[in-house]
Design a protein around this motif. Structure first.
Motif, PDB file in Angstrom:
ATOM      1  N   GLY A  32       4.939   4.862  -2.875  1.00 34.18           N
ATOM      2  CA  GLY A  32       3.914   5.863  -3.069  1.00 34.18           C
ATOM      3  C   GLY A  32       2.971   5.798  -4.188  1.00 34.18           C
ATOM      4  N   CYS A  33       1.755   6.308  -3.705  1.00 38.82           N
ATOM      5  CA  CYS A  33       0.680   6.170  -5.128  1.00 38.82           C
ATOM      6  C   CYS A  33       0.892   7.517  -5.893  1.00 38.82           C
ATOM      7  CB  CYS A  33      -0.745   6.145  -4.426  1.00 38.82           C
ATOM      8  SG  CYS A  33      -1.223   7.792  -3.603  1.00 38.82           S
ATOM      9  N   SER A  34       0.263   7.444  -7.045  1.00 39.68           N
ATOM     10  CA  SER A  34       0.624   8.548  -7.946  1.00 39.68           C
ATOM     11  C   SER A  34       0.061   9.863  -7.579  1.00 39.68           C
ATOM     12  CB  SER A  34       0.063   8.136  -9.446  1.00 39.68           C
ATOM     13  OG  SER A  34      -1.362   7.797  -9.304  1.00 39.68           O
ATOM     14  N   THR A  35      -0.907   9.862  -6.674  1.00 40.90           N
ATOM     15  CA  THR A  35      -1.665  10.881  -6.108  1.00 40.90           C
ATOM     16  C   THR A  35      -0.513  11.657  -5.209  1.00 40.90           C
ATOM     17  OG1 THR A  35      -3.890  10.014  -6.357  1.00 40.90           O
ATOM     18  CG2 THR A  35      -3.702  11.950  -4.849  1.00 40.90           C
ATOM     19  N   CYS A  36       0.109  10.824  -4.018  1.00 41.72           N
ATOM     20  CA  CYS A  36       0.993  11.468  -3.395  1.00 41.72           C
ATOM     21  C   CYS A  36       1.824  12.139  -4.118  1.00 41.72           C
ATOM     22  CB  CYS A  36       1.175  10.491  -2.301  1.00 41.72           C
ATOM     23  SG  CYS A  36      -0.004  10.059  -1.017  1.00 41.72           S
ATOM     24  N   ILE A  37       2.599  11.101  -4.751  1.00 37.06           N
ATOM     25  CA  ILE A  37       3.885  11.702  -5.518  1.00 37.06           C
ATOM     26  C   ILE A  37       3.766  12.699  -6.274  1.00 37.06           C
ATOM     27  CG2 ILE A  37       5.683  10.843  -7.231  1.00 37.06           C
ATOM     28  CD1 ILE A  37       5.350   8.026  -5.977  1.00 37.06           C
TER      29      ILE A  37
ATOM     30  N   ASN B 278      -6.651  18.391   2.329  1.00 37.48           N
ATOM     31  CA  ASN B 278      -7.339  17.242   2.749  1.00 37.48           C
ATOM     32  C   ASN B 278      -6.633  15.887   2.619  1.00 37.48           C
ATOM     33  OD1 ASN B 278      -9.228  18.272   4.417  1.00 37.48           O
ATOM     34  ND2 ASN B 278     -10.741  18.984   2.847  1.00 37.48           N
ATOM     35  N   HIS B 279      -5.997  15.739   1.274  1.00 39.88           N
ATOM     36  CA  HIS B 279      -5.389  14.552   1.179  1.00 39.88           C
ATOM     37  C   HIS B 279      -4.352  14.078   2.097  1.00 39.88           C
ATOM     38  CE1 HIS B 279      -3.683  11.046  -1.270  1.00 39.88           C
ATOM     39  NE2 HIS B 279      -2.772  11.618  -0.852  1.00 39.88           N
ATOM     40  N   TRP B 280      -3.666  14.964   2.590  1.00 39.40           N
ATOM     41  CA  TRP B 280      -2.633  14.867   3.673  1.00 39.40           C
ATOM     42  C   TRP B 280      -3.157  14.530   5.070  1.00 39.40           C
ATOM     43  CZ3 TRP B 280       1.785  13.201   1.283  1.00 39.40           C
ATOM     44  CH2 TRP B 280       1.734  13.482   0.021  1.00 39.40           C
TER      45      TRP B 280
ATOM     46  N   VAL C 293       0.980  -1.137   0.076  1.00 38.23           N
ATOM     47  CA  VAL C 293      -0.024  -0.020  -0.064  1.00 38.23           C
ATOM     48  C   VAL C 293       0.874   1.278   0.128  1.00 38.23           C
ATOM     49  CG1 VAL C 293      -1.759  -1.055   1.182  1.00 38.23           C
ATOM     50  CG2 VAL C 293      -0.285   0.355   2.549  1.00 38.23           C
ATOM     51  N   CYS C 294       0.349   2.343  -0.504  1.00 39.69           N
ATOM     52  CA  CYS C 294       0.891   3.663  -0.332  1.00 39.69           C
ATOM     53  C   CYS C 294       1.411   3.905   1.162  1.00 39.69           C
ATOM     54  CB  CYS C 294       0.116   4.740  -0.832  1.00 39.69           C
ATOM     55  SG  CYS C 294       0.943   6.337  -0.679  1.00 39.69           S
ATOM     56  N   GLU C 295       2.580   4.150   1.378  1.00 40.01           N
ATOM     57  CA  GLU C 295       3.037   4.189   2.558  1.00 40.01           C
ATOM     58  C   GLU C 295       2.684   5.486   3.187  1.00 40.01           C
ATOM     59  OE1 GLU C 295       6.802   1.954   3.777  1.00 40.01           O
ATOM     60  OE2 GLU C 295       7.464   2.576   1.849  1.00 40.01           O
ATOM     61  N   LEU C 296       2.132   6.626   2.432  1.00 43.15           N
ATOM     62  CA  LEU C 296       1.509   7.689   3.069  1.00 43.15           C
ATOM     63  C   LEU C 296       0.186   7.748   3.108  1.00 43.15           C
ATOM     64  CD1 LEU C 296       3.666   9.761   0.477  1.00 43.15           C
ATOM     65  CD2 LEU C 296       4.103   9.756   3.170  1.00 43.15           C
ATOM     66  N   CYS C 297      -0.385   7.353   2.150  1.00 44.87           N
ATOM     67  CA  CYS C 297      -2.208   7.394   2.317  1.00 44.87           C
ATOM     68  C   CYS C 297      -2.998   6.138   2.256  1.00 44.87           C
ATOM     69  CB  CYS C 297      -2.716   8.278   1.298  1.00 44.87           C
ATOM     70  SG  CYS C 297      -2.633   7.524  -0.392  1.00 44.87           S
ATOM     71  N   ALA C 298      -1.808   4.819   2.191  1.00 46.22           N
ATOM     72  CA  ALA C 298      -2.649   3.539   2.191  1.00 46.22           C
ATOM     73  C   ALA C 298      -3.509   3.224   0.907  1.00 46.22           C
ATOM     74  CB  ALA C 298      -3.405   3.281   3.415  1.00 46.22           C
TER      75      ALA C 298
HETATM   76 ZN    ZN Z   1      -0.413   7.822  -1.503  1.00 45.29          ZN
END
Ligand code: ZN
Length: 192
Positions: A43-48, A60-62, A14-19
């Motif tokens: 990381g997922c493409s949204t986070c990166i 809000n994503h964060w 999973v994305c280590e930031l947002c799962a």
């Molecule tokens: Zn993410």
């Protein structure tokens, strides 16, 4: 195993930031001096995308950092610190940032991109004439300086090459006089 496989295993894929579970890739945390498993995260493409392009940052994503900032992995903590710093004007990120503890080395790494540092807070070193000094510059001493903790005097007119800046104090630089590394006060040097 490849770095991607190592990270997939570490994170449980999973994305280590947002799962998030989709569009995952290896993200090497800047600057890439560390690299490898310790210097990267999954990381997922949204986070990166948002890390890389501040204009697209959706605060809000964060909120995901509420959880992921407690990661045991330095690369994840560094990104948490940077994103919370970037967003601290929102209020809640500042509260999280206050709770986020980084070891000294990790904090130095986190600060390396200048993220979250206001222009006015940036430490700028200037010589006697107000000329901005950078790492690697050469300077000349404009007066005799006693070297702290020794009997040595660094003479006026001595050139000091490849100085390094004190990251925390705009008044100090370091450089070599002969074989000795000394701390020099910026107002006693002139850039050459
Ligand atoms: Zn993410």
């Amino acid at each position: 195993m490849s770095l991607l496989e190592d990270l997939q295993k570490r994170s449980g894929n999973v994305c280590e930031l947002c799962a998030a579970t989709d569009n995952l890739e290896v993200y090497e945390v800047q600057p890439k001096s560390t690299g490898g498993l310790d210097g990267s995260l999954l990381g997922c493409s949204t986070c990166i995308g948002q890390i890389e392009d501040p204009d697209t940052t959706d605060a809000n994503h964060w909120r995901c950092l509420n959880d992921s900032m407690w990661s045991e992995h330095e690369a994840v903590k560094v990104i948490a610190w940077r994103m919370l710093s970037r967003l601290k004007a929102e209020g809640w990120p500042k509260d999280l940032l206050d709770m986020l503890y980084l070891e000294d080395d990790t904090l130095v790494w986190a600060k390396e991109t200048g993220e979250g540092v206001d222009e006015s807070e940036k430490i700028i070193h200037r010589d006697v004439n107000g000329v901005i000094l950078e790492n690697g510059d050469s300077v000349v001493l404009i007066k005799d300086l006693k070297v702290k903790g020794s009997s040595m005097v660094a003479k006026q007119g001595t050139a000091v090459r490849r100085i390094s800046l004190d990251r925390e104090n705009a008044e100090f630089i370091e450089g070599k006089v002969g074989p000795t590394q000394i701390v020099i006060i910026t107002k006693y040097v002139k850039k050459i």
